[in-house]
Write an enzyme that holds these catalytic residues in place. Sequence first.
Site, mmCIF file in Angstrom:
data_model
loop_
_atom_site.group_PDB
_atom_site.id
_atom_site.type_symbol
_atom_site.label_atom_id
_atom_site.label_comp_id
_atom_site.label_asym_id
_atom_site.label_seq_id
_atom_site.Cartn_x
_atom_site.Cartn_y
_atom_site.Cartn_z
ATOM 1 N N ARG A 91 23.176 -48.211 -0.960
ATOM 2 C CA ARG A 91 23.873 -48.727 0.220
ATOM 3 C C ARG A 91 23.851 -50.259 0.246
ATOM 4 O O ARG A 91 24.781 -50.899 0.701
ATOM 5 C CB ARG A 91 23.171 -48.185 1.473
ATOM 6 C CG ARG A 91 23.939 -48.300 2.752
ATOM 7 C CD ARG A 91 23.154 -47.780 3.969
ATOM 8 N NE ARG A 91 22.202 -46.745 3.723
ATOM 9 C CZ ARG A 91 22.411 -45.430 3.904
ATOM 10 N NH1 ARG A 91 23.584 -45.024 4.331
ATOM 11 N NH2 ARG A 91 21.446 -44.557 3.651
ATOM 12 N N CYS A 104 9.803 -30.950 2.558
ATOM 13 C CA CYS A 104 8.789 -31.711 3.301
ATOM 14 C C CYS A 104 7.635 -30.773 3.657
ATOM 15 O O CYS A 104 7.845 -29.574 3.821
ATOM 16 C CB CYS A 104 9.369 -32.273 4.595
ATOM 17 S SG CYS A 104 10.819 -33.306 4.339
ATOM 18 N N CYS A 108 10.428 -32.210 10.854
ATOM 19 C CA CYS A 108 10.498 -32.874 12.158
ATOM 20 C C CYS A 108 11.758 -32.382 12.863
ATOM 21 O O CYS A 108 12.829 -32.327 12.238
ATOM 22 C CB CYS A 108 10.574 -34.381 11.957
ATOM 23 S SG CYS A 108 9.312 -34.983 10.802
ATOM 24 N N ASP A 274 18.645 -41.163 15.414
ATOM 25 C CA ASP A 274 19.984 -41.008 14.833
ATOM 26 C C ASP A 274 20.735 -39.860 15.496
ATOM 27 O O ASP A 274 20.148 -39.026 16.170
ATOM 28 C CB ASP A 274 19.856 -40.762 13.328
ATOM 29 C CG ASP A 274 19.328 -41.984 12.610
ATOM 30 O OD1 ASP A 274 19.910 -43.065 12.793
ATOM 31 O OD2 ASP A 274 18.314 -41.866 11.893
HETATM 32 S S1 SF4 Z 1 11.980 -36.978 9.114
HETATM 33 FE FE1 SF4 Z 1 10.487 -35.291 8.784
HETATM 34 S S2 SF4 Z 1 11.738 -33.546 8.119
HETATM 35 FE FE2 SF4 Z 1 13.013 -35.381 7.867
HETATM 36 S S3 SF4 Z 1 12.735 -36.065 5.766
HETATM 37 FE FE3 SF4 Z 1 11.204 -37.154 7.002
HETATM 38 S S4 SF4 Z 1 9.364 -35.848 6.942
HETATM 39 FE FE4 SF4 Z 1 11.092 -34.581 6.235
#
Ligand code: SF4
Length: 350
Positions: A91, A104, A108, A274
Amino acid sequence: MTAHRPIRTAGDLAEAGLIDASAEEAISRVASRYAIAISPAVADLIDRADPHDPIARQFVPDAAELTLTPEERADPIGDGAHSPVPGIVHRYPDRVLLKAVHVCPVYCRFCFRREMVGPQGLGTLTPAELDAAIAYLAAHPEIWEVILTGGDPLVLSPRRLQEILERLGAIEHVKVVRFHTRVPVVEPHRIDADLIAALKSSGKATYVALHANHPRELTGEARGAAARLIDAGIVMISQSVLLKGVNDDPEVLAELMRAFVETRIKPYYLHHPDLAPGTGHFRLSIEEGQALVASLRGRVSGLCQPTYILDIPGGYGKAVISASSIEAEGGGCYTVTDFRGNAHTYPPQG
Ligand code: SF4
């Protein structure tokens, strides 16, 4: 009681006492769309007696995620618009994201890449895709920094990480390698000698950006994990997201920033949330965010001040959105407001 395996389904959540059995059906619908994972360390941190627990709010799915609003987008920060080959986002001229994995250890609920991560997400780069991504980096001498993100790159085994990092190490023009991760908080035991050796194996200046949003996440174990990284010569910075019901409170935000600095992690970015799908219940207005960030001035040390930023929807990059404390007046004068809210005049350039 400490769980020994991650929570991944609506049934697991009910069994762990994190949702009511009556919510299981709605949460199953959320689960069919967005990945769920809560690591044992995070499950232990949740106060089940508090219906507004800020840790639960970040990780326990909510039926509100099924509500979409017209401004939300599947790719809110526009990764796709800047991806020349799979796994690379280019970017800005001198740095790229390398997304080797879209998994992950926790998911989240407000994730900006929630349509890309998880078991139904973009997966892990194949060997041929990784070769093409490394070839892209090698062919672009303007690339000074490579940011490993995803997903969480620290879910990769030390052996896999080392393979990738040694290949980055061989690219002369890459001078800095950065990892974006939640692992020191959500799986602190994984930060061991093997993983640290792998993280450093590029031989480049190595940074780890820790994602945490509430001061309770900086437990003794998390602080210990960060200390092991820092004592090994890795520089740590923070990343947090301003989230309604988690850290939209001046004292909580101040405590979070202090916790980072006490852990020798320099506060770096505080992200405005976001426009990710189904995350409207986390979003606050930019004015509310600016007031919260302004409240840190004077309240906490200069070391504790993050930069408040917005990723411009569509992939146009980051913009600093802190409210300015200086305003131009007539005749070249400025009015400067101090942290108590008092105005002062600054003279024109002589
Ligand atoms: S915000 Fe949380 S779910 Fe999203 S990529 Fe990062 S660790 Fe993974």
